[in-house]
Write an enzyme that holds these catalytic residues in place. Structure first.
Site, PDB file in Angstrom:
ATOM      1  CG  ASP A  98      -1.806   1.159   1.349  1.00 40.49           C
ATOM      2  OD1 ASP A  98      -2.334   1.608   0.316  1.00 40.49           O
ATOM      3  OD2 ASP A  98      -1.979   1.663   2.478  1.00 40.49           O
TER       4      ASP A  98
ATOM      5  CG  ASP B 190      -1.758   7.637   1.053  1.00 38.00           C
ATOM      6  OD1 ASP B 190      -0.743   8.334   0.883  1.00 38.00           O
ATOM      7  OD2 ASP B 190      -2.757   7.675   0.309  1.00 38.00           O
TER       8      ASP B 190
ATOM      9  CG  ASP C 289      -8.765   4.297  -3.076  1.00 33.39           C
ATOM     10  OD1 ASP C 289      -8.823   4.655  -4.271  1.00 33.39           O
ATOM     11  OD2 ASP C 289      -9.766   4.248  -2.345  1.00 33.39           O
TER      12      ASP C 289
ATOM     13  CG  ASP D 124      -2.487   1.684   6.351  1.00 35.71           C
ATOM     14  OD1 ASP D 124      -3.400   2.437   6.721  1.00 35.71           O
ATOM     15  OD2 ASP D 124      -2.015   1.733   5.201  1.00 35.71           O
TER      16      ASP D 124
ATOM     17  CG  ASP E 100      -5.554  11.114  -1.533  1.00 34.80           C
ATOM     18  OD1 ASP E 100      -4.783  11.506  -2.426  1.00 34.80           O
ATOM     19  OD2 ASP E 100      -6.249  10.094  -1.640  1.00 34.80           O
TER      20      ASP E 100
END
Length: 275
Positions: free
Chosen positions: A37, A39, A127, A207, A48
């Site tokens: 992942d 972030d 994402d 996470d 973001d």
């Protein structure tokens, strides 16, 4: 300690490679794969939400804030990008801020060592968005470490970010409509197999709640690296206790080993202990 762990793992990786290459008639490339992942996993922040520091958060209209609940995170980020553009925040300011975000402790070294010393294939499944991830990886000279980056495609048009959803899926109820990380993982592995690349071991590092679906796909030989004190850990622990069930009342099953980590050094140490 971590350097010793990496050297030990490097010897194991070379030994496995030697074994596979000397099996008579063996024509497949056997690799290990690490999936990250972005972030709160590679970054010790959320790219973001971090850019909102460039504006007064209290002035953001409530109708924009509500979009994440009605239309999803990607639509919310597009509204934020439009709002920041109208407020005079430049692309250069945003990208500079993203570049300044700090990695999780030891993460840069872990990524480099997995790729360059242990010969892992590495991918990002996030994402976030393609511009933020590529910009940050280039800043830290990590872009060549990753085979693929799966995220929401983004471009810059007329001085403003334009983000699009990675997907539009309604099959996986554990995931957002724009991105099922489990589906992405399955499709990537299948495409690699079609090219003669097979993965002996998967290491998944994440996470958040959207990392739960791909972790359910891991097998006994694989490793789920779950960040301590984040949402994913709660889901994994509930699943292991049989307390997290699907719509039919069937418990979700975690088959892989689980490493609970605070820094990337914990992941390196765990990999050594299991090899």
């Amino acid at each position: 300690m971590v350097l010793m762990a990496i050297h030990s793992l490097s010897f194991i990786a070379r030994s496995n490679s030697f074994l596979f290459s000397h099996i008579k008639g063996f024509q497949r490339t056997m690799q290990n794969l690490a999936i990250f992942d972005f972030d709160h996993t590679i970054l010790d922040d959320n790219s973001d939400t971090a850019i909102l520091e460039l504006v007064d958060k209290n002035e953001i209209p409530q109708e924009i804030k509500n979009i994440q609940f009605t239309d999803g995170w990607t639509a919310f980020m597009q509204a934020i990008f439009t709002y920041m553009y109208e407020k005079g925040v430049t692309v250069e300011q945003i990208l500079s801020h993203v570049q300044s975000l700090q990695p999780v402790g030891g993460m840069v070294d872990l990524i480099r060592n997995l790729k360059m010393k242990l010969n892992y294939d590495l991918v990002v499944v996030s994402d976030s968005n393609s511009v933020f991830i590529k910009t940050w990886l280039e800043k830290h000279k990590l872009e060549t470490c990753f085979t693929e980056i799966f995220t929401n495609p983004t471009k810059i048009v007329g001085g403003m970010f334009q983000i699009s959803p990675y997907d539009d899926q309604d099959v996986c109820k554990l995931s957002t409509r724009n991105l099922c990380k489990g589906k992405v993982l399955d499709e990537f592995i299948k495409s690699q197999q079609e090219n003669g690349i097979f993965y002996n071991k998967l290491v998944y590092v994440g996470d958040g709640s959207n990392d739960f679906c791909p972790i359910l796909r891991l097998k006994e030989n694989d490793l789920a690296c779950v960040r301590n004190n984040y949402k994913l850990l709660d889901l994994v622990q509930k699943a292991k206790r049989g307390k997290y069930v699907d719509n039919a009342g069937k418990p979700y099953m975690i088959k892989s080993l689980v490493c609970i980590w605070n820094t990337a050094d914990d992941i390196a140490d765990f990999l050594l202990s299991k090899n």
